[in-house]
Scaffold this motif. Structure first.
Motif, short mmCIF file in Angstrom:
data_model
loop_
_atom_site.label_atom_id
_atom_site.label_comp_id
_atom_site.label_asym_id
_atom_site.label_seq_id
_atom_site.Cartn_x
_atom_site.Cartn_y
_atom_site.Cartn_z
N ALA A 1 20.21 38.75 19.26
CA ALA A 1 21.41 38.78 20.10
C ALA A 1 21.61 37.44 20.79
O ALA A 1 22.75 36.95 20.92
N GLY A 2 20.53 36.82 21.24
CA GLY A 2 20.62 35.51 21.88
C GLY A 2 21.13 34.44 20.93
O GLY A 2 21.99 33.62 21.29
N LEU A 3 20.63 34.43 19.69
CA LEU A 3 21.08 33.45 18.70
C LEU A 3 22.53 33.70 18.31
O LEU A 3 23.31 32.74 18.13
N GLN A 4 22.91 34.96 18.18
CA GLN A 4 24.30 35.27 17.85
C GLN A 4 25.24 34.82 18.96
O GLN A 4 26.33 34.30 18.69
N HIS A 5 24.82 34.99 20.20
CA HIS A 5 25.64 34.55 21.33
C HIS A 5 25.76 33.03 21.33
O HIS A 5 26.85 32.50 21.56
N ALA A 6 24.67 32.33 21.07
CA ALA A 6 24.71 30.86 21.00
C ALA A 6 25.66 30.42 19.90
O ALA A 6 26.44 29.46 20.07
N ALA A 7 25.62 31.11 18.77
CA ALA A 7 26.52 30.77 17.66
C ALA A 7 27.97 31.01 18.04
O ALA A 7 28.84 30.15 17.84
N ASN A 8 28.24 32.17 18.62
CA ASN A 8 29.62 32.51 19.01
C ASN A 8 30.19 31.52 20.01
O ASN A 8 31.37 31.14 19.93
N GLN A 9 29.36 31.08 20.94
CA GLN A 9 29.81 30.15 21.97
C GLN A 9 30.05 28.75 21.43
O GLN A 9 30.68 27.93 22.10
N THR A 10 29.56 28.47 20.23
CA THR A 10 29.78 27.16 19.61
C THR A 10 30.68 27.27 18.38
O THR A 10 30.68 26.40 17.51
N GLY A 11 31.44 28.37 18.31
CA GLY A 11 32.45 28.51 17.28
C GLY A 11 31.97 29.04 15.94
O GLY A 11 32.61 28.83 14.91
N VAL A 12 30.83 29.72 15.94
CA VAL A 12 30.25 30.24 14.69
C VAL A 12 30.25 31.77 14.75
O VAL A 12 29.88 32.36 15.76
N SER A 13 30.65 32.40 13.66
CA SER A 13 30.69 33.86 13.63
C SER A 13 29.29 34.45 13.55
O SER A 13 28.34 33.78 13.12
N THR A 14 29.19 35.70 13.95
CA THR A 14 27.91 36.41 13.88
C THR A 14 27.42 36.50 12.43
O THR A 14 26.24 36.32 12.15
N GLU A 15 28.35 36.76 11.51
CA GLU A 15 27.98 36.89 10.10
C GLU A 15 27.41 35.58 9.55
O GLU A 15 26.44 35.59 8.78
N THR A 16 28.01 34.45 9.97
CA THR A 16 27.52 33.15 9.51
C THR A 16 26.12 32.87 10.03
O THR A 16 25.26 32.39 9.30
N MET A 17 25.88 33.20 11.29
CA MET A 17 24.55 32.99 11.87
C MET A 17 23.52 33.86 11.15
O MET A 17 22.42 33.40 10.81
N ASN A 18 23.85 35.11 10.89
CA ASN A 18 22.92 36.00 10.20
C ASN A 18 22.55 35.47 8.82
O ASN A 18 21.38 35.48 8.43
N MET A 19 23.56 35.02 8.08
CA MET A 19 23.30 34.50 6.74
C MET A 19 22.50 33.20 6.81
O MET A 19 21.61 32.96 5.97
N ALA A 20 22.80 32.36 7.79
CA ALA A 20 22.07 31.10 7.94
C ALA A 20 20.59 31.36 8.21
O ALA A 20 19.72 30.67 7.66
N LEU A 21 20.29 32.32 9.07
CA LEU A 21 18.90 32.66 9.36
C LEU A 21 18.18 33.17 8.10
O LEU A 21 17.02 32.84 7.86
N GLN A 22 18.89 33.97 7.33
CA GLN A 22 18.30 34.49 6.10
C GLN A 22 17.96 33.37 5.13
O GLN A 22 16.87 33.33 4.55
N ARG A 23 18.90 32.43 4.96
CA ARG A 23 18.67 31.32 4.03
C ARG A 23 17.61 30.34 4.55
O ARG A 23 16.82 29.81 3.79
N MET A 24 17.62 30.11 5.87
CA MET A 24 16.61 29.24 6.45
C MET A 24 15.22 29.81 6.23
O MET A 24 14.28 29.08 5.87
N THR A 25 15.08 31.12 6.44
CA THR A 25 13.77 31.77 6.28
C THR A 25 13.26 31.60 4.85
O THR A 25 12.08 31.28 4.62
N ARG A 26 14.14 31.81 3.89
CA ARG A 26 13.74 31.68 2.48
C ARG A 26 13.38 30.23 2.15
O ARG A 26 12.36 29.98 1.50
N ARG A 27 14.16 29.29 2.64
CA ARG A 27 13.92 27.88 2.30
C ARG A 27 12.66 27.33 2.98
O ARG A 27 11.97 26.49 2.41
N VAL A 28 12.40 27.80 4.20
CA VAL A 28 11.17 27.37 4.86
C VAL A 28 9.95 27.92 4.11
O VAL A 28 8.94 27.22 3.94
#
Length: 238
Positions: free
Chosen positions: A94-121
């Motif tokens: 919820a904290g990361l989603q709020h940070a994303a929303n406050q900087t112009g990023v949708s919740t869906e974009t943040m969720n997908m970014a976290l998923q891809r980051m996890t796989r790539r790391v």
């Protein structure tokens, strides 16, 4: 003789039709008993809800409040399921989603970014993948990051990205770490770990974060509502 045969066939046909009719009516009756029980339970729950939100309903209107309430429940349900999928706490997500929303990023974009980051790391920790070079360039240890939860990894990456001065390099590195979502997240990453922590604290103050236990209760309520909708469909079909 022919008349008797015809009468016999008619009797057989009517008997069969009557049996099917009785069977159908019995099934419908059972469905209605179940529906009535569900309706009674729903009526009790709605009465409790009405008592709880009565003052608000008077001010905002039942219709608008019901819609907002439904959207909030759906949002919490989605938060819980996504947090489980990514391996983070509901509060952290919820904290990361709020940070994303406050900087112009949708919740869906943040969720997908976290998923891809996890796989790539994880790939980089094994010595492969597109993020391997980007993490090395940022001075981050892929194996160490791979042992962290995704929200902790995101904070580490954000703090390292905050040190990158060239905008083109920030975009390039973000693309390597988050794929196509990386460009959208550039401004979020510029917050650094401290900025993301502030956003998380703000989300908590605003009531946007929720424990997994509380979220589970909302999930159960959503499941019950879905079952009730299906019960309506079943009754009308019969």
């Amino acid at each position: 003789m022919a008349k008797r045969k015809a009468l016999t066939e008619l009797h057989v046909a009517l008997t069969a039709s009557t049996q099917r009719f009785k069977s159908s009516m019995k099934s419908a009756s059972n469905s209605m008993h179940g529906f009535n029980s569900a309706a009674k339970r729903t009526s009790g729950a709605m009465a409790g809800l009405k008592r709880a939100i009565g003052p608000l309903a008077a001010a905002a209107g039942v219709g608008g409040l019901t819609i907002a309430f439904g959207k909030a429940m759906k949002s919490i349900d989605g938060l819980a399921k996504t947090a489980d999928k990514l391996g983070v706490t509901t509060e952290a997500l919820a904290g990361l989603q709020h940070a994303a929303n406050q900087t112009g990023v949708s919740t869906e974009t943040m969720n997908m970014a976290l998923q891809r980051m996890t796989r790539r790391v994880a790939e980089a920790a094994m010595g492969t993948g597109e993020a391997k070079g980007a993490l090395a360039e940022l001075g981050l240890d892929a194996e160490r990051l791979n042992k962290m939860s995704p929200d902790q990894t995101f904070r580490e990456v954000a703090e390292a990205m905050r040190q990158v001065q060239n905008p083109a390099d920030r975009v390039r590195l973000a693309m390597k770490l988050f794929d196509s979502e990386g460009v959208a997240l550039v401004n979020t990453l510029r917050l650094g770990s401290a900025g993301i922590d502030e956003m998380a604290a703000e989300a908590d103050r605003l009531g946007l974060s929720m424990s997994r236990v509380d979220a589970a209760q909302v999930e159960a309520a959503n499941d019950a509502i879905d079952e009730m909708r299906k019960a309506f469909v079943g009754v009308f079909q019969r």
